[in-house]
Design a protein around this motif. Structure first.
Motif, mmCIF file in Angstrom:
data_model
loop_
_atom_site.group_PDB
_atom_site.id
_atom_site.type_symbol
_atom_site.label_atom_id
_atom_site.label_comp_id
_atom_site.label_asym_id
_atom_site.label_seq_id
_atom_site.Cartn_x
_atom_site.Cartn_y
_atom_site.Cartn_z
ATOM 1 N N SER A 140 -69.830 -22.768 6.654
ATOM 2 C CA SER A 140 -71.538 -22.630 6.272
ATOM 3 C C SER A 140 -72.223 -23.353 7.064
ATOM 4 O O SER A 140 -72.836 -23.449 7.195
ATOM 5 C CB SER A 140 -71.390 -22.976 4.759
ATOM 6 N N THR A 141 -71.488 -23.849 8.559
ATOM 7 C CA THR A 141 -72.584 -25.310 9.187
ATOM 8 C C THR A 141 -72.598 -24.071 10.684
ATOM 9 O O THR A 141 -71.279 -22.936 11.367
ATOM 10 C CB THR A 141 -71.440 -25.532 9.962
ATOM 11 N N VAL A 142 -74.213 -24.075 10.365
ATOM 12 C CA VAL A 142 -74.147 -22.798 12.111
ATOM 13 C C VAL A 142 -73.688 -23.761 13.372
ATOM 14 O O VAL A 142 -73.409 -23.673 14.450
ATOM 15 C CB VAL A 142 -75.919 -23.228 11.983
ATOM 16 N N GLY A 143 -73.225 -24.850 13.180
ATOM 17 C CA GLY A 143 -72.684 -25.874 14.764
ATOM 18 C C GLY A 143 -71.973 -24.940 14.521
ATOM 19 O O GLY A 143 -70.407 -25.171 15.991
ATOM 20 N N SER A 144 -71.083 -24.611 13.732
ATOM 21 C CA SER A 144 -69.306 -24.202 13.882
ATOM 22 C C SER A 144 -69.281 -22.818 14.753
ATOM 23 O O SER A 144 -68.218 -22.522 14.849
ATOM 24 C CB SER A 144 -68.500 -23.883 12.627
ATOM 25 N N GLU A 152 -79.745 -20.157 7.963
ATOM 26 C CA GLU A 152 -79.150 -20.206 6.292
ATOM 27 C C GLU A 152 -77.702 -19.450 6.258
ATOM 28 O O GLU A 152 -78.187 -17.902 6.710
ATOM 29 C CB GLU A 152 -80.239 -20.450 5.314
ATOM 30 N N PHE A 153 -76.709 -20.417 5.597
ATOM 31 C CA PHE A 153 -75.608 -19.571 5.732
ATOM 32 C C PHE A 153 -76.209 -18.144 4.443
ATOM 33 O O PHE A 153 -76.043 -18.924 3.521
ATOM 34 C CB PHE A 153 -74.622 -20.829 5.786
ATOM 35 N N VAL A 155 -66.456 -25.539 4.794
ATOM 36 C CA VAL A 155 -67.808 -26.475 5.092
ATOM 37 C C VAL A 155 -67.490 -26.178 6.698
ATOM 38 O O VAL A 155 -69.138 -25.856 6.817
ATOM 39 C CB VAL A 155 -67.465 -27.687 5.030
ATOM 40 N N VAL A 156 -66.876 -25.417 6.890
ATOM 41 C CA VAL A 156 -66.560 -25.223 8.544
ATOM 42 C C VAL A 156 -67.821 -23.999 8.560
ATOM 43 O O VAL A 156 -68.795 -24.149 9.554
ATOM 44 C CB VAL A 156 -65.570 -24.962 9.406
#
Length: 126
Positions: free
Chosen positions: A108-112, A45-46, A105-106
């Motif tokens: 806080s996203t693992v995939g970023s 998690e972020f 949004v970007v």
């Protein structure tokens, strides 16, 4: 590319810890940096992030007002100061690096994130 996180350990509830992440192999000052955590049996998690220049930060609601992220582009390091720690903060903490646009949004996203450190364990006892 290497992101080396350090500073984890065992602390009592209410205490403080400072994590540090040292980066090499990237042009550090062009990367947004994030901190994430993963507790046993839970998804990563972020926690928070800081923009490449250091001028903007963003935190998860669960740590806002307790945690602070800072960076030193001259030293290629990013720190996570954690105060008023709670048992729920127990997790492996990871630093990560991402280029690209800054948005809540970007970041806080693992995939970023393109690069990840190995993680450092934080254990908060009650």
């Amino acid at each position: 590319v290497q992101l080396q996180a350090s500073g984890g350990g065992l602390v009592q509830a209410g205490g403080s810890l400072r994590l540090s992440c040292a980066a090499s192999g990237i042009t550090f000052s062009t990367y947004n940096m994030g901190w994430f955590r993963q507790a046993p049996g839970k998804e990563r998690e972020f926690v928070g992030a800081i923009i490449w220049s250091g001028g903007v930060t963003y935190y998860a609601d669960s740590v806002k007002d307790r945690f602070t992220i800072s960076r030193d582009n001259a030293k290629n390091t990013v720190d996570l100061q954690m105060n008023s720690l709670k048992p729920d903060d127990t997790a492996v903490y990871y630093c990560a690096a991402a280029q690209g646009i800054w948005s809540k949004v970007v970041v806080s996203t693992v995939g970023s994130y393109e690069y990840w450190g190995q993680g450092t364990l934080v254990t908060v006892s009650s």
